[in-house]
Design a protein around this motif. Structure first.
Motif, PDB file in Angstrom:
ATOM      1  N   GLY A  62     -36.857 -21.965 -22.086  1.00  0.00           N
ATOM      2  CA  GLY A  62     -37.498 -21.086 -23.054  1.00  0.00           C
ATOM      3  C   GLY A  62     -36.746 -19.814 -23.368  1.00  0.00           C
ATOM      4  N   PHE A  63     -35.597 -19.588 -22.747  1.00  0.00           N
ATOM      5  CA  PHE A  63     -34.853 -18.343 -22.957  1.00  0.00           C
ATOM      6  C   PHE A  63     -34.257 -18.306 -24.361  1.00  0.00           C
ATOM      7  N   ALA A  64     -34.470 -17.215 -25.045  1.00  0.00           N
ATOM      8  CA  ALA A  64     -33.932 -17.029 -26.396  1.00  0.00           C
ATOM      9  C   ALA A  64     -32.845 -15.957 -26.345  1.00  0.00           C
ATOM     10  N   HIS A  65     -31.642 -16.295 -26.759  1.00  0.00           N
ATOM     11  CA  HIS A  65     -30.517 -15.353 -26.711  1.00  0.00           C
ATOM     12  C   HIS A  65     -30.677 -14.191 -27.682  1.00  0.00           C
ATOM     13  N   ASP A  66     -31.529 -14.339 -28.674  1.00  0.00           N
ATOM     14  CA  ASP A  66     -31.691 -13.282 -29.667  1.00  0.00           C
ATOM     15  C   ASP A  66     -32.769 -12.268 -29.280  1.00  0.00           C
ATOM     16  N   ARG A  67     -33.355 -12.406 -28.104  1.00  0.00           N
ATOM     17  CA  ARG A  67     -34.387 -11.474 -27.632  1.00  0.00           C
ATOM     18  C   ARG A  67     -33.885 -10.745 -26.408  1.00  0.00           C
ATOM     19  N   ARG A  68     -34.478  -9.597 -26.160  1.00  0.00           N
ATOM     20  CA  ARG A  68     -34.087  -8.787 -25.011  1.00  0.00           C
ATOM     21  C   ARG A  68     -34.422  -9.516 -23.708  1.00  0.00           C
ATOM     22  N   PRO A  69     -33.431  -9.716 -22.833  1.00  0.00           N
ATOM     23  CA  PRO A  69     -33.670 -10.443 -21.587  1.00  0.00           C
ATOM     24  C   PRO A  69     -34.725  -9.786 -20.699  1.00  0.00           C
ATOM     25  N   LEU A  70     -34.713  -8.459 -20.596  1.00  0.00           N
ATOM     26  CA  LEU A  70     -35.675  -7.785 -19.733  1.00  0.00           C
ATOM     27  C   LEU A  70     -37.106  -8.049 -20.179  1.00  0.00           C
ATOM     28  N   ARG A  71     -37.345  -7.977 -21.467  1.00  0.00           N
ATOM     29  CA  ARG A  71     -38.689  -8.234 -21.995  1.00  0.00           C
ATOM     30  C   ARG A  71     -39.095  -9.687 -21.755  1.00  0.00           C
ATOM     31  N   GLN A  72     -38.143 -10.601 -21.929  1.00  0.00           N
ATOM     32  CA  GLN A  72     -38.447 -12.012 -21.682  1.00  0.00           C
ATOM     33  C   GLN A  72     -38.792 -12.249 -20.218  1.00  0.00           C
ATOM     34  N   GLY A  73     -38.050 -11.608 -19.315  1.00  0.00           N
ATOM     35  CA  GLY A  73     -38.314 -11.759 -17.893  1.00  0.00           C
ATOM     36  C   GLY A  73     -39.670 -11.206 -17.502  1.00  0.00           C
ATOM     37  N   LEU A  74     -40.009 -10.058 -18.066  1.00  0.00           N
ATOM     38  CA  LEU A  74     -41.309  -9.451 -17.793  1.00  0.00           C
ATOM     39  C   LEU A  74     -42.440 -10.344 -18.286  1.00  0.00           C
ATOM     40  N   ARG A  75     -42.320 -10.814 -19.524  1.00  0.00           N
ATOM     41  CA  ARG A  75     -43.350 -11.688 -20.097  1.00  0.00           C
ATOM     42  C   ARG A  75     -43.456 -12.992 -19.299  1.00  0.00           C
ATOM     43  N   PHE A  76     -42.317 -13.539 -18.909  1.00  0.00           N
ATOM     44  CA  PHE A  76     -42.313 -14.774 -18.137  1.00  0.00           C
ATOM     45  C   PHE A  76     -42.975 -14.575 -16.777  1.00  0.00           C
ATOM     46  N   GLY A  77     -42.678 -13.464 -16.118  1.00  0.00           N
ATOM     47  CA  GLY A  77     -43.284 -13.178 -14.826  1.00  0.00           C
ATOM     48  C   GLY A  77     -44.793 -13.045 -14.910  1.00  0.00           C
TER      49      GLY A  77
END
Length: 143
Positions: A70-85
């Motif tokens: 589900g990782f999207a390269h066009d989005r901020r990784p930190l925000r994705q990690g937080l949302r995923f957690g």
């Protein structure tokens, strides 16, 4: 699944095991001591270590797999990690605590502490995955 996936899965599994020890072995130790009649004794618990290791390996590799898909390269990784957690906390940590509360005569305050600390652990694991970026091709600075 490439070499990077296996490395990330191993790192996340080990981090999950460490966080579990911190939460359950240290922070919640007084709670468990007060509820000793509800859980295995130390000797019997030690015999269950292979299951604990398997559970954390499954958690680490499953989280790595789901995050990498589900990782999207066009989005901020930190925000994705937080949302995923947060999502993983709502899928795993919180329901597990609620089910334990429903199945065992455990104090509500203990369950709330378990759910809060388990959720914090999931968020930290999500942030770790965002930093590791399992689908990144080379070890370069994150976007």
């Amino acid at each position: 699944m490439d070499k990077r996936f296996w490395i990330c899965g191993t790192v996340v599994s080990f981090a999950a095991l460490l966080l579990s020890f911190l939460v359950h072995g240290l922070l919640l130790a007084p709670d468990y001591a007060a509820l000793v009649h509800e859980y295995r004794d130390a000797r019997d618990g030690a015999r269950q270590l292979p299951w604990v290791l398997l559970a954390h390996a499954l958690l680490g590799f499953a989280m790595t797999w789901i995050f990498s898909v589900g990782f999207a390269h066009d989005r901020r990784p930190l925000r994705q990690g937080l949302r995923f957690g947060v999502a993983m906390a709502l899928v795993a940590a919180v329901p597990a605590c609620l089910l334990a509360y429903a199945a065992q005569p455990l104090p509500a305050g203990f369950i709330v502490r378990q759910a809060a600390l388990g959720s914090a652990s999931m968020v930290l694991l999500g942030l770790l995955l965002a930093w590791l970026q399992p689908r990144r091709r080379a070890f370069t600075a994150p976007h």
